[in-house]
Scaffold this active site. Structure first.
Site, PDB file in Angstrom:
ATOM      1  N   CYS A 279       5.741   0.046   7.187  1.00  0.00           N
ATOM      2  CA  CYS A 279       5.092   1.056   6.604  1.00  0.00           C
ATOM      3  C   CYS A 279       6.390   1.022   5.580  1.00  0.00           C
ATOM      4  CB  CYS A 279       4.931   2.370   7.205  1.00  0.00           C
ATOM      5  SG  CYS A 279       3.966   3.716   6.614  1.00  0.00           S
ATOM      6  N   LEU A 280       5.850   2.214   4.488  1.00  0.00           N
ATOM      7  CA  LEU A 280       7.247   2.594   3.269  1.00  0.00           C
ATOM      8  C   LEU A 280       7.692   2.868   4.177  1.00  0.00           C
ATOM      9  CD1 LEU A 280       5.961   0.926  -0.151  1.00  0.00           C
ATOM     10  CD2 LEU A 280       7.355   0.166   1.240  1.00  0.00           C
TER      11      LEU A 280
ATOM     12  N   GLY B 106       1.008  -1.423  -0.179  1.00  0.00           N
ATOM     13  CA  GLY B 106      -0.191  -0.108  -0.115  1.00  0.00           C
ATOM     14  C   GLY B 106       1.230   1.095   0.262  1.00  0.00           C
TER      15      GLY B 106
ATOM     16  N   HIS C  72      -2.993   8.152   6.808  1.00  0.00           N
ATOM     17  CA  HIS C  72      -1.773   8.601   5.819  1.00  0.00           C
ATOM     18  C   HIS C  72      -2.195  10.169   5.518  1.00  0.00           C
ATOM     19  CE1 HIS C  72       1.758   6.862   5.565  1.00  0.00           C
ATOM     20  NE2 HIS C  72       1.714   5.241   5.565  1.00  0.00           N
TER      21      HIS C  72
ATOM     22  N   GLN D 170       2.988  10.492   1.097  1.00  0.00           N
ATOM     23  CA  GLN D 170       4.464   9.634   1.422  1.00  0.00           C
ATOM     24  C   GLN D 170       5.708   9.337   0.156  1.00  0.00           C
ATOM     25  OE1 GLN D 170       2.617   5.346   2.505  1.00  0.00           O
ATOM     26  NE2 GLN D 170       4.382   4.670   2.915  1.00  0.00           N
TER      27      GLN D 170
ATOM     28  N   HIS E 295      -5.535   1.239   6.892  1.00  0.00           N
ATOM     29  CA  HIS E 295      -3.648   2.236   7.523  1.00  0.00           C
ATOM     30  C   HIS E 295      -3.691   3.356   6.506  1.00  0.00           C
ATOM     31  CE1 HIS E 295       1.035   1.450   7.730  1.00  0.00           C
ATOM     32  NE2 HIS E 295       1.129   2.015   6.436  1.00  0.00           N
ATOM     33  N   GLU E 296      -3.654   2.347   5.484  1.00  0.00           N
ATOM     34  CA  GLU E 296      -3.485   4.026   3.723  1.00  0.00           C
ATOM     35  C   GLU E 296      -4.258   5.849   4.289  1.00  0.00           C
ATOM     36  OE1 GLU E 296      -0.837   3.522   2.791  1.00  0.00           O
ATOM     37  OE2 GLU E 296      -1.134   1.459   2.939  1.00  0.00           O
TER      38      GLU E 296
HETATM   39 ZN   LIG Z   1       2.212   3.217   5.490  1.00  0.00          ZN
END
Ligand SMILES: [Zn+2]
Length: 172
Positions: free
Chosen positions: A94-95, A46, A140, A51, A136-137
């Protein structure tokens, strides 16, 4: 498609609230394609626009298992309209917080409305990993990270580690 740079902790951009997408045109489709490219390349399941430093309400994901064909999904202006009272726990990563994983408890299923890559209004009832990923996304897009669900002690430890890394590598 172009691979974009993924922003990591403690960059303050990750704490910004994203603005609604006003019209789904070619620029937004290009952004979505770039985001998918960046996510697959990372690799991750995701990625939210903030991000990569774009403060618009859009995220992409693909929760297909490795032995299954790719199943990219694009969520524009997503909104959770219902959350189940039942909760479930997934180990999240998380990236933007590389190599850190921890258990997070969230509603087990959610109903989400959004616009797809073509701008069409959609509604989806999600459960399992997909439900967790969507939450989660979407967090963000509101400047929220999964470490916010952890104890203050754990969160401070993670943030400190990344602040220290940023100092040694000369990045902000
Ligand atoms: Zn994340």
């Amino acid at each position: 498609m172009t691979k974009r740079t993924i922003i990591t902790l403690p960059d303050p951009v990750l704490r910004q609230v994203c603005a609604p997408v006003t019209a789904v045109g070619d620029d937004i489709r290009q952004l979505a394609d770039d985001m998918l490219d960046t996510m697959y390349e990372a690799p991750g399941i995701g990625l939210a626009a903030s991000q990569i430093g774009v403060l618009q309400r859009i995220f992409v994901l693909d929760v297909a298992k490795e032995d299954q064909p790719k199943a990219p999904m694009v969520f524009i202006n997503p909104e959770i309209v219902w959350s189940s009272p039942e909760l479930s726990v997934y180990q999240e990563g998380c990236l933007s917080i590389p190599e850190y994983y921890d258990d997070v408890e969230r509603p087990a299923s959610v109903r989400v409305t959004f616009q797809n890559r073509e701008g069409a209004q959609q509604e989806l009832l999600a459960d399992g990993l997909l439900a967790t990923c969507i939450q989660h996304e979407l967090d963000h897009l509101n400047g929220k990270l999964f470490i916010d669900y952890l104890s203050k002690l754990k969160r401070d430890r993670v943030v400190k580690k990344f602040q220290k890394q940023a100092r040694t590598t000369g990045k902000s």
